[in-house]
Design an enzyme around this catalytic site. Sequence first.
Site, PDB file in Angstrom:
ATOM      1  CE  LYS A 103      26.795  -9.692 -16.079  1.00 25.96           C
ATOM      2  NZ  LYS A 103      26.394 -10.897 -15.311  1.00 25.96           N
TER       3      LYS A 103
HETATM    4  P1  OMP Z   1      17.598 -13.096 -11.046  1.00 29.48           P
HETATM    5  O1  OMP Z   1      17.263 -11.652 -10.963  1.00 29.48           O
HETATM    6  O2  OMP Z   1      17.695 -13.754  -9.698  1.00 29.48           O
HETATM    7  O3  OMP Z   1      16.724 -13.852 -12.000  1.00 29.48           O
HETATM    8  O4  OMP Z   1      19.094 -13.203 -11.602  1.00 29.48           O
HETATM    9  C1  OMP Z   1      19.523 -12.589 -12.768  1.00 29.48           C
HETATM   10  C2  OMP Z   1      20.876 -13.141 -13.184  1.00 29.48           C
HETATM   11  O5  OMP Z   1      21.219 -12.566 -14.444  1.00 29.48           O
HETATM   12  C3  OMP Z   1      22.023 -12.790 -12.237  1.00 29.48           C
HETATM   13  O6  OMP Z   1      22.968 -13.842 -12.279  1.00 29.48           O
HETATM   14  C4  OMP Z   1      22.619 -11.535 -12.842  1.00 29.48           C
HETATM   15  O7  OMP Z   1      24.006 -11.420 -12.567  1.00 29.48           O
HETATM   16  C5  OMP Z   1      22.410 -11.769 -14.345  1.00 29.48           C
HETATM   17  N1  OMP Z   1      22.207 -10.555 -15.170  1.00 29.48           N
HETATM   18  C6  OMP Z   1      21.281  -9.602 -14.833  1.00 29.48           C
HETATM   19  O8  OMP Z   1      20.543  -9.720 -13.834  1.00 29.48           O
HETATM   20  N2  OMP Z   1      21.156  -8.478 -15.612  1.00 29.48           N
HETATM   21  C7  OMP Z   1      21.896  -8.285 -16.729  1.00 29.48           C
HETATM   22  O9  OMP Z   1      21.694  -7.309 -17.420  1.00 29.48           O
HETATM   23  C8  OMP Z   1      22.826  -9.255 -17.105  1.00 29.48           C
HETATM   24  C9  OMP Z   1      22.924 -10.423 -16.370  1.00 29.48           C
HETATM   25  C10 OMP Z   1      23.699 -11.514 -16.976  1.00 29.48           C
HETATM   26  O10 OMP Z   1      24.659 -11.219 -17.698  1.00 29.48           O
HETATM   27  O11 OMP Z   1      23.335 -12.666 -16.864  1.00 29.48           O
END
Ligand code: OMP
Length: 271
Positions: free
Chosen positions: A93
């Site tokens: 990011k």
């Molecule tokens: P889980 O919720 O464990 O599946 O993780 C989600 C992953 O996606 C994490 O690494 C967050 O930082 C990332 N993420 C989001 O959860 N929401 C977003 O809107 C964007 C991201 C991202 O850019 O990957």
Amino acid sequence: MTRSELFTQIQLKSSFLCVGIDPDLEKIPRHLLSEPDPIFSFCREIIEETADYAVAYKPNIAFFEALGARGWETLARVEELIPKDIFTIADAKRGDIGNTSKLYAKAFFETMNFDSITVAPYMGEDSVTPFLEFENKWVILLALTSNKGSLDFQLIQDSNGKPLYQSVLEKSQKWGTPENIMYVVGATRGELIGEVRKAAPEHFFLVPGVGAQGGNLSEVAKYGMNSTCGLLVNSSRGIIYASNGKDFAKAARREAKKLQVEMKLLLEEYL
Ligand code: OMP
């Protein structure tokens, strides 16, 4: 990796699964803590067991940089062990004034060899375009994120009723093409995923938020899939922490497979 190579992988594996690599020393199985580099050992086993079902891996940089210089070394080693036919996403990011973004791009595309990086659009065109100057590399621009705070800015409407995320989609499509820009769209956004798809019919979306955040995979496919799939759906904790025992990697494999089986059916339904 090109868009058509990515679509070929999706077809070969009947999967649009991105495994999120968010390794936390406090959450990984205790028995790994005696290894010389516990995070590396954890990631290696997760990758070995899930590679059959994943078309992308997304290491979240925070989990590595929190460990200091050693974390960066681990990240570089993890990036190297991901099979070359699997798309890699540096979830960093980033985004800053042009000459700084250029160095962020160099860090993740040249010093390390990621296929793509997540970028925040807030600083505008000159903060994003330096990432687009690298051949076969991708910017994954935050459009409509999965978290509650996305309501704070992304859904604010201008005087014509257009929400901010729509302006991001509209404007940024002039900076690159569906061959080098993807958009982050949260799996928790339901029907709004369809609005993003209307505004960006050709682009791939990185869709985090299934699993631990409660997003619904069939809803994502219904509103978001296009003729070349156009989706990379990420799950991190739901896969990598499926067990915290010695069977953690096998448990991750089972969770990844469950999602892949569902994805296969969705690909058959919508493609
Ligand atoms: P889980 O919720 O464990 O599946 O993780 C989600 C992953 O996606 C994490 O690494 C967050 O930082 C990332 N993420 C989001 O959860 N929401 C977003 O809107 C964007 C991201 C991202 O850019 O990957």
